[in-house]
Motif scaffolding. Structure first.
Motif, PDB file in Angstrom:
ATOM      1  N   ASN A  61       0.853  -1.195   0.000  1.00  0.00           N
ATOM      2  CA  ASN A  61       0.000   0.000   0.000  1.00  0.00           C
ATOM      3  C   ASN A  61       0.883   1.238   0.000  1.00  0.00           C
ATOM      4  O   ASN A  61       1.581   1.524   0.973  1.00  0.00           O
ATOM      5  CB  ASN A  61      -0.898  -0.030   1.243  1.00  0.00           C
ATOM      6  CG  ASN A  61      -1.847   1.140   1.279  1.00  0.00           C
ATOM      7  OD1 ASN A  61      -1.546   2.218   0.780  1.00  0.00           O
ATOM      8  ND2 ASN A  61      -3.008   0.898   1.868  1.00  0.00           N
ATOM      9  N   ASN A  63       0.066   4.326   0.069  1.00  0.00           N
ATOM     10  CA  ASN A  63      -0.348   5.342   1.040  1.00  0.00           C
ATOM     11  C   ASN A  63       0.275   5.106   2.413  1.00  0.00           C
ATOM     12  O   ASN A  63       0.777   6.009   3.053  1.00  0.00           O
ATOM     13  CB  ASN A  63      -1.871   5.363   1.169  1.00  0.00           C
ATOM     14  CG  ASN A  63      -2.509   6.009  -0.030  1.00  0.00           C
ATOM     15  OD1 ASN A  63      -2.870   5.328  -0.986  1.00  0.00           O
ATOM     16  ND2 ASN A  63      -2.609   7.330   0.010  1.00  0.00           N
ATOM     17  N   ASN A 143      -1.061   3.736  -8.391  1.00  0.00           N
ATOM     18  CA  ASN A 143      -2.434   4.160  -8.127  1.00  0.00           C
ATOM     19  C   ASN A 143      -2.716   4.297  -6.624  1.00  0.00           C
ATOM     20  O   ASN A 143      -3.348   3.455  -6.019  1.00  0.00           O
ATOM     21  CB  ASN A 143      -3.438   3.213  -8.788  1.00  0.00           C
ATOM     22  CG  ASN A 143      -3.154   1.777  -8.428  1.00  0.00           C
ATOM     23  OD1 ASN A 143      -2.080   1.471  -7.900  1.00  0.00           O
ATOM     24  ND2 ASN A 143      -4.107   0.902  -8.670  1.00  0.00           N
ATOM     25  N   GLU A 145      -4.331   6.012  -3.195  1.00  0.00           N
ATOM     26  CA  GLU A 145      -5.659   6.535  -2.859  1.00  0.00           C
ATOM     27  C   GLU A 145      -5.540   8.048  -2.675  1.00  0.00           C
ATOM     28  O   GLU A 145      -4.604   8.517  -2.028  1.00  0.00           O
ATOM     29  CB  GLU A 145      -6.113   5.917  -1.535  1.00  0.00           C
ATOM     30  CG  GLU A 145      -7.308   5.002  -1.649  1.00  0.00           C
ATOM     31  CD  GLU A 145      -7.662   4.486  -0.275  1.00  0.00           C
ATOM     32  OE1 GLU A 145      -8.613   5.024   0.310  1.00  0.00           O
ATOM     33  OE2 GLU A 145      -6.955   3.586   0.217  1.00  0.00           O
ATOM     34  N   ASN A 147      -7.750  10.220  -1.154  1.00  0.00           N
ATOM     35  CA  ASN A 147      -8.244  10.816   0.089  1.00  0.00           C
ATOM     36  C   ASN A 147      -7.215  10.950   1.208  1.00  0.00           C
ATOM     37  O   ASN A 147      -7.093  12.021   1.804  1.00  0.00           O
ATOM     38  CB  ASN A 147      -9.468  10.053   0.593  1.00  0.00           C
ATOM     39  CG  ASN A 147     -10.726  10.604  -0.032  1.00  0.00           C
ATOM     40  OD1 ASN A 147     -10.699  11.696  -0.603  1.00  0.00           O
ATOM     41  ND2 ASN A 147     -11.820   9.842   0.042  1.00  0.00           N
ATOM     42  N   GLY A 224      -5.832   9.233   6.850  1.00  0.00           N
ATOM     43  CA  GLY A 224      -7.025   9.451   6.045  1.00  0.00           C
ATOM     44  C   GLY A 224      -8.291   9.559   6.870  1.00  0.00           C
ATOM     45  O   GLY A 224      -9.390   9.554   6.335  1.00  0.00           O
TER      46      GLY A 224
END
Lengths: 255, 305
Positions: A61, A63, A143, A145, A147, A224
Motif C-alpha cells: 500500500n 499510502n 495508483n 488513494e 483521500n 485518512g
C-alpha cells in the motif's frame, strides 16, 4: 478588511523580497524531496521482493508505506522551519521602530495580527504546494488513494497554521528574532512530545496530555481519518496563539 | 486643536510626565522644548495614541485620545524620533503602504503620494530602496509619511535630528511651508529652531511644564528689566560714564562696539538717552530694543528662574 489586506501584502512582499521565504521554501522542499525519494526507493525495492508472492503483493500500500511516513517527516521539517518564518513578524517591527507607525495608524490590533498571520500561512501554502508535485509522479506511475493524501496535506496545513500562531506569539514577546525563534521552537517541540508523559500519568492527565499533543491529531489525519475533533483542535490552537498575541500587544495599554 | 489637561505618565516608579497642561491653536506651529529626557517624546507618543497616559486627558482635533483613538489617528500625522521605515521597500511602495494603512481611499492614493513626494522633494529617489538612502532623504521620507493622509495635526519628534546644516535649513523651510494647513507640534532641543519656525513654545523639564506661550509673551513675562542697545560714533569711558549719569539707568555694558543700557521695567528712558547723545554730539548710529534671547529665556526657565 482593506487594512488586513494592506498588512498582508506588505508582509508577503517582505517575505519574497528578502531571501527568507526562498530559503525556507527551498530547504523544506529539498528535505521533503529527499524523504520522498528515499521512501519511494524503499517502496520499489519492497515491491520487487513482495511480487514473488501474490498475497504479499496485495498487501502493498503506497499510502501507508510512502505517504504516511512522508507526512510524518514533513511535519517535523515544518516544526523546524516555521519558527524561522514567523520570528521576524513582530520582533522586527519592534526592533526597527516601525511598530510605532503601525500602532499610530488607524488600524486595530486584530487587523495587524491577521494580516501577518495570513501572510505567513500563504508561505506555508506555497511550501506545501511545491511538494504536491511529488504526488503527481505517484499518480502517473502508480495508483495511490487520493483521500489520505488530501487529508494528510490538510493536516500539514492545519499543523502549520497552529505552528505559525505560536510563532507569532513568541515574536510579539521580544524584539530579538533569534530569541523568538528559539522560544517558539522549544514550545512547539514540547507540544509535540507532551504525550510521551501520558503513559506515566493518571487517567485524567493521560487524556489531557494525549489531547494536547500535536502528534496524535496529526497521525489520524495522515491515515485518512477526517475527524472534526482533530480539525477543531488545530483551529482552536491557532485561535489560542493569536489570542495570546493580541493580549501581549494590548498589554501596552496598561504597562 | 491640541489640548492637554493634567497629563501624567508613569513608568513604574519613574514619572516621565507630570501634570502637563498646554494648548495649541489651529494652524500654528508650536515648539516642544526641553533637555534630553524631559518627557517630550513621551508626551508626543501619548498624543498619537502610541502610549496610554496614567492620568489626565488629551484632545486632538476635539477627539479624546483615549476614548476615540481611531478618530485621532485618522487626523494625525506622526514622525517618531526613530524613523519608522522599512529598508527593503522603495520610497514609492513605502508611501503607498502608509497611505493604505492611514485610510487614504484608493482613488485618491496616487494623488496623495505624488503630493507627499513633491512636498518632501523626494522626486529623485522615488524608486530607490530606502535602505540605500542618505540620512537626510530618510528623514524626508519620514516627513512624507506623516503628510500622506493630509492630516490636520502633525506631530514631529526631532525632525532635524542627525542632519547637516544645509538639510536642517531645508527641513525647516518645509515645515514652515506646512503652516496654516496643518497644526504642528515639533520637539527639539535646538533653540534656534524654535525662533525660526515656531509661533509658540512649551518648555518642559523633568516631565513638568516650565513655561508655555507665544515667544513674545514668554520673553516679556520673564524679563524684569528693559533696555536698548545703541551704537555711537564716539566711544570710550566718557560715553559710558555719561550714560550712567542718566536718572534710572541701572546697567551699562559695552559689547563689541554696542552699548547695552538697561533700566527697571515700567519706565522708558529712550528719550532721555537720545537727548543726552544729541546734546554731547556723540553721533547716534543705531538704536534697537534689547530683548531676552530665547537662549537666555530657556536657561532662565529650566533653572527655575
Amino acid at each position: 478588511m482593506r487594512n488586513i489586506w494592506a498588512i498582508y501584502v506588505k508582509e508577503l512582499k517582505s517575505y519574497f523580497t528578502s531571501p527568507m521565504a526562498y530559503a525556507v521554501i527551498a530547504i523544506f522542499t529539498l528535505i521533503s524531496g529527499f524523504f520522498f525519494y528515499s521512501l519511494i526507493w524503499w517502496f520499489n525495492s519492497q515491491s520487487l521482493y513482495y511480487s514473488s508472492n501474490p498475497y504479499w503483493a496485495s498487501q502493498l500500500n503506497i499510502n501507508q508505506m510512502v505517504y504516511s511516513p512522508l507526512f510524518g517527516n514533513m511535519s517535523i521539517v515544518l516544526l523546524l522551519m516555521l519558527p524561522v518564518l514567523t520570528m521576524r513578524l513582530f520582533a522586527e517591527e519592534k526592533k526597527m521602530g516601525t511598530e510605532e507607525l503601525l500602532y499610530t495608524s488607524p488600524l486595530t490590533v486584530n487587523q495587524i495580527i491577521l494580516g501577518k498571520y495570513f501572510a505567513a500561512l500563504t508561505v506555508v501554502l506555497v511550501m506545501l504546494g511545491v511538494t504536491g508535485i511529488y504526488s503527481i509522479f505517484t499518480f502517473v506511475y502508480g495508483n495511490p488513494e487520493l483521500n489520505p493524501i488530501l487529508t494528510g496535506y490538510l493536516g500539514l496545513f492545519l499543523l502549520g497554521a497552529a505552528f505559525v500562531s505560536i510563532g507569532i506569539f513568541f515574536s510579539s514577546l521580544t524584539e530579538n528574532q533569534i530569541v523568538a525563534a528559539v522560544l517558539s521552537f522549544g514550545a512547539l517541540l514540547l507540544l509535540w512530545i507532551i504525550n510521551w508523559l501520558s503513559s506515566a500519568s493518571g487517567p485524567t492527565w493521560r487524556e489531557i496530555l494525549e489531547y494536547l499533543s500535536f502528534f496524535r491529531h496529526f497521525d489520524e489525519l495522515t491515515r485518512g481519518v477526517l475527524d472534526t475533533t482533530d480539525i477543531f483542535y488545530y483551529i482552536s490552537f491557532s485561535f489560542f496563539g493569536l489570542f495570546l498575541t493580541y493580549s501581549v500587544i494590548q498589554s501596552r495599554k496598561w504597562r | 486643536m491640541i489640548e492637554v489637561e493634567n497629563l501624567t505618565k508613569k513608568y513604574g516608579e519613574l514619572i516621565a510626565v507630570k501634570n502637563l497642561n498646554f494648548k495649541v491653536e489651529e494652524g500654528k506651529i508650536w515648539g516642544f522644548l526641553g533637555p534630553n529626557g524631559a518627557g517630550k517624546t513621551t508626551t508626543m507618543r501619548i498624543l498619537t495614541g502610541y502610549l496610554p497616559a496614567t492620568e489626565g486627558k488629551a484632545f486632538v482635533g476635539g477627539f479624546d485620545v483615549f476614548e476615540k483613538p481611531m478618530e485621532v489617528k485618522k487626523i494625525t500625522g506622526y514622525l517618531p524620533e526613530n524613523l519608522p521605515l522599512y529598508p527593503e521597500m522603495t520610497v514609492y511602495s513605502y508611501l503607498n503602504f502608509v497611505a493604505q494603512i492611514k485610510g487614504v481611499p484608493s482613488k485618491k492614493r496616487k494623488e496623495r503620494i505624488e503630493m507627499a513626494i513633491e512636498k518632501s522633494r523626494l522626486e529623485e529617489v522615488r524608486n530607490r530602496l530606502i535602505r540605500n538612502l542618505s540620512r537626510g532623504y530618510k528623514q524626508r521620507v519620514g516627513i512624507a509619511q506623516a503628510l500622506i493622509h493630509d492630516p490636520k495635526v502633525l506631530i514631529l519628534d526631532e525632525p532635524t535630528m542627525g542632519l547637516d546644516p544645509a538639510q536642517i535649513v531645508e527641513i525647516r523651510q518645509l515645515i514652515k511651508s506646512l503652516k496654516g494647513e496643518h497644526t504642528i507640534i515639533l520637539s527639539t532641543h535646538i533653540l534656534a529652531e524654535v525662533t525660526q519656525v515656531c509661533d509658540g513654545v512649551v518648555i518642559i523639564n523633568e516631565g513638568k511644564l516650565m513655561a508655555s506661550g507665544s515667544l513674545e509673551e514668554l520673553a516679556s513675562s520673564f524679563a524684569d528689566k528693559e533696555g536698548v542697545s545703541i551704537k555711537l560714533k564716539k566711544t570710550g569711558e566718557e560715553v559710558i560714564n555719561g550714560i550712567r549719569e542718566i536718572n534710572g539707568v541701572e546697567n551699562v555694558v559695552q559689547k563689541n562696539g554696542d552699548i547695552e543700557i538697561e533700566w527697571k521695567k515700567g519706565i522708558d528712558l529712550r528719550d532721555e538717552i537720545v537727548k543726552k547723545i544729541l546734546e554731547k554730539n556723540w553721533g547716534l548710529l543705531e538704536m534697537k530694543p534689547l530683548t531676552l534671547s530665547l537662549e537666555e529665556l530657556y536657561l532662565k526657565v529650566i533653572s527655575g528662574r
